[in-house]
Design an enzyme around this catalytic site. Structure first.
Site, PDB file in Angstrom:
ATOM      1  N   THR A 123       0.832  -1.361  -0.029  1.00  0.00           N
ATOM      2  CA  THR A 123       0.017  -0.062  -0.008  1.00  0.00           C
ATOM      3  C   THR A 123       0.832   1.168  -0.013  1.00  0.00           C
ATOM      4  O   THR A 123       2.078   1.223   0.471  1.00  0.00           O
ATOM      5  CB  THR A 123      -0.762  -0.037   1.224  1.00  0.00           C
ATOM      6  OG1 THR A 123      -1.564   1.219   1.521  1.00  0.00           O
ATOM      7  CG2 THR A 123      -0.192  -0.319   2.582  1.00  0.00           C
ATOM      8  N   ASP A 124       0.303   2.361  -0.410  1.00  0.00           N
ATOM      9  CA  ASP A 124       0.957   3.519  -0.499  1.00  0.00           C
ATOM     10  C   ASP A 124       1.248   4.179   1.054  1.00  0.00           C
ATOM     11  O   ASP A 124       2.047   4.975   1.396  1.00  0.00           O
ATOM     12  CB  ASP A 124       0.330   4.674  -1.211  1.00  0.00           C
ATOM     13  CG  ASP A 124      -1.175   5.126  -0.781  1.00  0.00           C
ATOM     14  OD1 ASP A 124      -1.675   4.331  -0.169  1.00  0.00           O
ATOM     15  OD2 ASP A 124      -1.688   5.770  -1.511  1.00  0.00           O
ATOM     16  N   GLU A 125       0.436   3.464   1.888  1.00  0.00           N
ATOM     17  CA  GLU A 125       0.650   4.071   3.350  1.00  0.00           C
ATOM     18  C   GLU A 125       1.782   3.823   4.085  1.00  0.00           C
ATOM     19  O   GLU A 125       2.079   4.084   4.930  1.00  0.00           O
ATOM     20  CB  GLU A 125      -0.664   3.364   4.263  1.00  0.00           C
ATOM     21  CG  GLU A 125      -1.982   3.716   3.778  1.00  0.00           C
ATOM     22  CD  GLU A 125      -2.976   3.662   4.751  1.00  0.00           C
ATOM     23  OE1 GLU A 125      -2.616   3.389   5.933  1.00  0.00           O
ATOM     24  OE2 GLU A 125      -4.234   3.565   4.293  1.00  0.00           O
ATOM     25  N   TYR A 151      -1.566  -0.394  11.238  1.00  0.00           N
ATOM     26  CA  TYR A 151      -1.789  -0.856   9.798  1.00  0.00           C
ATOM     27  C   TYR A 151      -0.716  -0.866   9.193  1.00  0.00           C
ATOM     28  O   TYR A 151      -0.001  -1.756   8.575  1.00  0.00           O
ATOM     29  CB  TYR A 151      -3.168  -0.510   9.399  1.00  0.00           C
ATOM     30  CG  TYR A 151      -3.276  -1.075   7.918  1.00  0.00           C
ATOM     31  CD1 TYR A 151      -3.423  -2.329   7.360  1.00  0.00           C
ATOM     32  CD2 TYR A 151      -2.892   0.143   6.906  1.00  0.00           C
ATOM     33  CE1 TYR A 151      -3.405  -2.457   6.059  1.00  0.00           C
ATOM     34  CE2 TYR A 151      -3.172  -0.213   5.489  1.00  0.00           C
ATOM     35  CZ  TYR A 151      -3.371  -1.478   5.192  1.00  0.00           C
ATOM     36  OH  TYR A 151      -3.563  -1.794   3.894  1.00  0.00           O
ATOM     37  N   SER A 152      -0.051   0.606   8.918  1.00  0.00           N
ATOM     38  CA  SER A 152       0.660   0.650   7.795  1.00  0.00           C
ATOM     39  C   SER A 152       1.976   0.280   8.287  1.00  0.00           C
ATOM     40  O   SER A 152       3.081  -0.213   7.517  1.00  0.00           O
ATOM     41  CB  SER A 152       0.645   2.275   7.345  1.00  0.00           C
ATOM     42  OG  SER A 152       0.758   3.158   8.602  1.00  0.00           O
ATOM     43  N   LYS A 155       2.231  -3.263   7.459  1.00  0.00           N
ATOM     44  CA  LYS A 155       2.447  -3.657   5.986  1.00  0.00           C
ATOM     45  C   LYS A 155       3.702  -3.163   5.685  1.00  0.00           C
ATOM     46  O   LYS A 155       4.530  -3.930   4.647  1.00  0.00           O
ATOM     47  CB  LYS A 155       1.422  -2.826   5.180  1.00  0.00           C
ATOM     48  CG  LYS A 155       0.118  -3.106   5.346  1.00  0.00           C
ATOM     49  CD  LYS A 155      -0.440  -4.647   4.654  1.00  0.00           C
ATOM     50  CE  LYS A 155      -0.142  -4.501   3.122  1.00  0.00           C
ATOM     51  NZ  LYS A 155      -0.723  -5.905   2.613  1.00  0.00           N
TER      52      LYS A 155
HETATM   53  P1  NAD Z   1     -10.391  -6.929   2.807  1.00  0.00           P
HETATM   54  O1  NAD Z   1     -10.125  -6.364   4.243  1.00  0.00           O
HETATM   55  O2  NAD Z   1     -11.407  -6.447   1.884  1.00  0.00           O
HETATM   56  O3  NAD Z   1      -9.710  -8.329   2.394  1.00  0.00           O
HETATM   57  C1  NAD Z   1      -8.887  -9.068   3.175  1.00  0.00           C
HETATM   58  C2  NAD Z   1      -9.102 -10.400   2.786  1.00  0.00           C
HETATM   59  O4  NAD Z   1      -7.911 -11.323   3.387  1.00  0.00           O
HETATM   60  C3  NAD Z   1     -10.492 -10.977   3.601  1.00  0.00           C
HETATM   61  O5  NAD Z   1     -11.092 -11.697   2.525  1.00  0.00           O
HETATM   62  C4  NAD Z   1      -9.967 -11.729   4.563  1.00  0.00           C
HETATM   63  O6  NAD Z   1     -11.029 -12.760   5.076  1.00  0.00           O
HETATM   64  C5  NAD Z   1      -8.629 -12.405   4.353  1.00  0.00           C
HETATM   65  N1  NAD Z   1      -7.860 -12.687   5.343  1.00  0.00           N
HETATM   66  C6  NAD Z   1      -7.509 -11.741   6.481  1.00  0.00           C
HETATM   67  N2  NAD Z   1      -6.888 -12.397   7.344  1.00  0.00           N
HETATM   68  C7  NAD Z   1      -6.493 -13.545   6.486  1.00  0.00           C
HETATM   69  C8  NAD Z   1      -5.586 -14.774   7.158  1.00  0.00           C
HETATM   70  N3  NAD Z   1      -5.111 -14.655   8.350  1.00  0.00           N
HETATM   71  N4  NAD Z   1      -5.450 -15.939   6.335  1.00  0.00           N
HETATM   72  C9  NAD Z   1      -6.240 -15.787   5.275  1.00  0.00           C
HETATM   73  N5  NAD Z   1      -7.003 -14.879   4.858  1.00  0.00           N
HETATM   74  C10 NAD Z   1      -7.034 -13.756   5.405  1.00  0.00           C
HETATM   75  O7  NAD Z   1      -8.910  -6.150   2.052  1.00  0.00           O
HETATM   76  P2  NAD Z   1      -8.653  -5.360   0.628  1.00  0.00           P
HETATM   77  O8  NAD Z   1      -8.991  -4.066   0.708  1.00  0.00           O
HETATM   78  O9  NAD Z   1      -9.377  -6.231  -0.355  1.00  0.00           O
HETATM   79  O10 NAD Z   1      -7.264  -5.398   0.368  1.00  0.00           O
HETATM   80  C11 NAD Z   1      -6.393  -6.354   0.134  1.00  0.00           C
HETATM   81  C12 NAD Z   1      -4.985  -6.294   0.023  1.00  0.00           C
HETATM   82  O11 NAD Z   1      -4.606  -5.023  -0.600  1.00  0.00           O
HETATM   83  C13 NAD Z   1      -4.400  -5.930   1.523  1.00  0.00           C
HETATM   84  O12 NAD Z   1      -3.026  -6.474   1.748  1.00  0.00           O
HETATM   85  C14 NAD Z   1      -4.362  -4.394   1.637  1.00  0.00           C
HETATM   86  O13 NAD Z   1      -3.311  -3.970   2.482  1.00  0.00           O
HETATM   87  C15 NAD Z   1      -3.885  -4.035   0.118  1.00  0.00           C
HETATM   88  N6  NAD Z   1      -4.423  -2.572  -0.202  1.00  0.00           N
HETATM   89  C16 NAD Z   1      -5.743  -2.425  -0.040  1.00  0.00           C
HETATM   90  C17 NAD Z   1      -5.971  -1.024  -0.510  1.00  0.00           C
HETATM   91  C18 NAD Z   1      -7.752  -0.537  -0.333  1.00  0.00           C
HETATM   92  O14 NAD Z   1      -7.670   0.695  -0.574  1.00  0.00           O
HETATM   93  N7  NAD Z   1      -8.433  -1.336   0.158  1.00  0.00           N
HETATM   94  C19 NAD Z   1      -5.044  -0.179  -0.942  1.00  0.00           C
HETATM   95  C20 NAD Z   1      -3.799  -0.647  -1.231  1.00  0.00           C
HETATM   96  C21 NAD Z   1      -3.596  -1.787  -0.548  1.00  0.00           C
HETATM   97  O1  TDX Z   2     -15.994   6.825   8.745  1.00  0.00           O
HETATM   98  C1  TDX Z   2     -14.907   7.395   8.058  1.00  0.00           C
HETATM   99  N1  TDX Z   2     -14.868   8.745   7.984  1.00  0.00           N
HETATM  100  C2  TDX Z   2     -13.769   9.306   7.483  1.00  0.00           C
HETATM  101  O2  TDX Z   2     -13.515  10.648   7.313  1.00  0.00           O
HETATM  102  C3  TDX Z   2     -14.006   6.608   7.406  1.00  0.00           C
HETATM  103  C4  TDX Z   2     -14.185   5.053   7.458  1.00  0.00           C
HETATM  104  C5  TDX Z   2     -12.892   7.357   6.859  1.00  0.00           C
HETATM  105  N2  TDX Z   2     -12.821   8.631   6.880  1.00  0.00           N
HETATM  106  C6  TDX Z   2     -11.672   9.261   6.388  1.00  0.00           C
HETATM  107  C7  TDX Z   2     -10.260   8.788   6.638  1.00  0.00           C
HETATM  108  C8  TDX Z   2      -9.528   8.669   5.580  1.00  0.00           C
HETATM  109  O3  TDX Z   2      -8.683   9.895   5.520  1.00  0.00           O
HETATM  110  O4  TDX Z   2     -11.589   8.668   4.718  1.00  0.00           O
HETATM  111  C9  TDX Z   2     -10.197   8.598   4.398  1.00  0.00           C
HETATM  112  C10 TDX Z   2     -10.187   7.156   3.788  1.00  0.00           C
HETATM  113  O5  TDX Z   2     -10.625   6.186   4.851  1.00  0.00           O
HETATM  114  P1  TDX Z   2     -10.472   4.787   4.860  1.00  0.00           P
HETATM  115  O6  TDX Z   2     -11.525   4.173   3.866  1.00  0.00           O
HETATM  116  O7  TDX Z   2     -10.390   4.055   6.092  1.00  0.00           O
HETATM  117  O8  TDX Z   2      -8.978   4.381   3.986  1.00  0.00           O
HETATM  118  P2  TDX Z   2      -7.636   4.876   4.395  1.00  0.00           P
HETATM  119  O9  TDX Z   2      -7.432   4.762   5.836  1.00  0.00           O
HETATM  120  O10 TDX Z   2      -7.085   5.862   3.571  1.00  0.00           O
HETATM  121  O11 TDX Z   2      -6.883   3.404   3.978  1.00  0.00           O
HETATM  122  C11 TDX Z   2      -7.134   2.710   2.702  1.00  0.00           C
HETATM  123  O12 TDX Z   2      -6.117   2.886   1.753  1.00  0.00           O
HETATM  124  C12 TDX Z   2      -5.037   2.256   1.745  1.00  0.00           C
HETATM  125  C13 TDX Z   2      -7.302   1.330   2.859  1.00  0.00           C
HETATM  126  O13 TDX Z   2      -8.279   1.109   3.573  1.00  0.00           O
HETATM  127  C14 TDX Z   2      -6.107   0.489   3.288  1.00  0.00           C
HETATM  128  O14 TDX Z   2      -6.205  -0.854   3.252  1.00  0.00           O
HETATM  129  C15 TDX Z   2      -5.077   0.957   1.943  1.00  0.00           C
HETATM  130  O15 TDX Z   2      -3.699   0.225   2.302  1.00  0.00           O
END
Ligand code: NAD
Ligand code: TDX
Length: 337
Positions: A123-125, A151-152, A155
């Site tokens: 992630t960019d985080e 979290y970050s 990662k």
């Molecule tokens: P998500 O939370 O929707 O999905 C995560 C999945 O992993 C779920 O299906 C969960 O059941 C599974 N999981 C959790 N713990 C596990 C374990 N111990 N063993 C097997 N499976 C397990 O997450 P997402 O948003 O789809 O993110 C996927 C990946 O991308 C993550 O690694 C996250 O850090 C990364 N990422 C997400 C974003 C974003 O904006 N959502 C951005 C950049 C990177």
């Molecule tokens: O209720 C809310 N109110 C609010 O203002 C929530 C849930 C979020 N926010 C803000 C926090 C952040 O500035 O919105 C922005 C986005 O929040 P999230 O959806 O929680 O994402 P973020 O914290 O940016 O992280 C996401 O991007 C990077 C993903 O959840 C991560 O898994 C990924 O790595």
């Protein structure tokens, strides 16, 4: 090619499975997922006859080694993670376990069973944040890691471990660091689906702080196309940034959703800020564009409208989620905030 997709029942992993089935029907896909609160097998229901699904924990060394010994994977793409920043602030432990130790188990198995490519979805985080008053600054692959939340930090730890396995053991790895994703099947704890679901129910929309924090939004399909290119054509040992070039302040995103749903801005409720809240994320994705020819297909305006329509057309998918255990989660995280 036989591909293991871990976390394939979550948001991005499931979209990746659909992407592969359409783009590379010749590939064999095994999905491994623990089905935590964030995993949903219903998301994969329509394609369960085309893939193999294994319910397992990436931290379970014995089970993972057994699976690898039986399956002979060519490629592993690790999406499995605890992914929500707010939850990591409440309870960091499981983030360290899954995101760091789980990655180690998968890489150990990949080494032992000769996987040809281990891809880590990062992630960019991991770069921390950028100031709001310096729009000229962007994260590059060479930007130092500098994390803010548990979290970050988990990662970034995993990223360093992946790079160590490349340097020390010559494990053929690649890493992608992506900005905020949006699109179908995102769990309604994250900003966009949370706001859509609550606005549709005429509930208040909890905006942290003043809503001025900026995220760089990328449609999940564009993330999937980038990962697909990396696992096929990417250079072993490399890190690739992936970003949408769609920077928006949170409040803009929330107002866009309200407008699209014809709901009043009076639903907006400014609440206490997230501790350690990252101000701005912005990705320089020029390296993957130049070297692999990747470019995003969606701009935010069309992508967000399609996403809102998807949540309108697929109410049964998310209504089930927000009516169950999720209610306790919401009350715990937001009451008195
Ligand atoms: P998500 O939370 O929707 O999905 C995560 C999945 O992993 C779920 O299906 C969960 O059941 C599974 N999981 C959790 N713990 C596990 C374990 N111990 N063993 C097997 N499976 C397990 O997450 P997402 O948003 O789809 O993110 C996927 C990946 O991308 C993550 O690694 C996250 O850090 C990364 N990422 C997400 C974003 C974003 O904006 N959502 C951005 C950049 C990177
Ligand atoms: O209720 C809310 N109110 C609010 O203002 C929530 C849930 C979020 N926010 C803000 C926090 C952040 O500035 O919105 C922005 C986005 O929040 P999230 O959806 O929680 O994402 P973020 O914290 O940016 O992280 C996401 O991007 C990077 C993903 O959840 C991560 O898994 C990924 O790595």
């Amino acid at each position: 090619m036989k591909i293991l997709v871990t976390g394939g029942a979550g948001f991005i992993g499931s979209n990746f499975v659909y992407y592969l089935l359409e783009k590379h029907p010749e590939d064999e896909i095994v999905v491994l997922d623990l089905l935590t609160y964030a995993g949903n097998l219903k998301t994969l229901q329509p394609v369960l006859d085309k893939i193999k699904f294994v319910k397992e924990d990436i931290c379970d060394r014995e089970a993972i080694f057994k699976l690898f010994s039986e399956e002979n994977f060519d490629v592993v793409v690790n999406f499995a993670a605890e992914s929500h920043v707010d939850r990591s602030i409440e309870d960091p432990g499981v983030f360290l376990k899954t995101n760091i130790l789980g990655t180690q188990v998968l890489m150990d198995a990949s080494r032992k069973y000769g996987v040809k490519r281990y891809h880590q979805v990062s992630t960019d985080e991991v770069y921390g944040d950028l100031p709001l008053d310096r729009p000229d600054l962007l994260f590059k692959e060479t930007t130092p890691l500098h994390t803010s939340s548990p979290y970050s930090a988990s990662k970034a730890s995993a990223d360093l471990l992946v790079l160590a396995y490349y340097r020390t053991f010559k494990l053929p790895i690649t890493i992608s660091r992506c900005s905020n994703n949006y699109g179908p099947f995102q769990f309604p704890e994250k900003l966009i689906p949370l706001m859509i679901a609550r606005a549709l129910d005429d509930k208040t929309l909890p905006v942290y702080g003043e809503g001025l924090n900026v995220r760089d939004w990328l449609h999940v399909k564009d993330h999937c196309s980038a990962i697909d290119l990396i696992i096929r054509n990417g250079k072993v040992g490399e890190v690739y940034n992936i970003g949408g070039n769609n920077e928006r302040a949170n409040i803009e995103v929330v107002k866009t959703i309200l407008k699209a749903l014809d709901k009043s801005e009076s639903l907006i409720n400014y609440v206490k800020d997230r501790p350690g809240h990252d101000q701005r994320y912005a990705i320089d994705a020029s390296y993957i564009s130049k070297t692999l020819g990747w470019k995003p297909e969606y701009n935010f305006e069309t992508g967000i409208m399609q996403t809102i329509n998807w949540y309108l057309d697929n109410k049964s998918w998310w209504e089930e989620i927000v009516s169950g255990e999720y209610k306790n989660y919401y009350d715990k995280m937001y009451s008195g905030r």
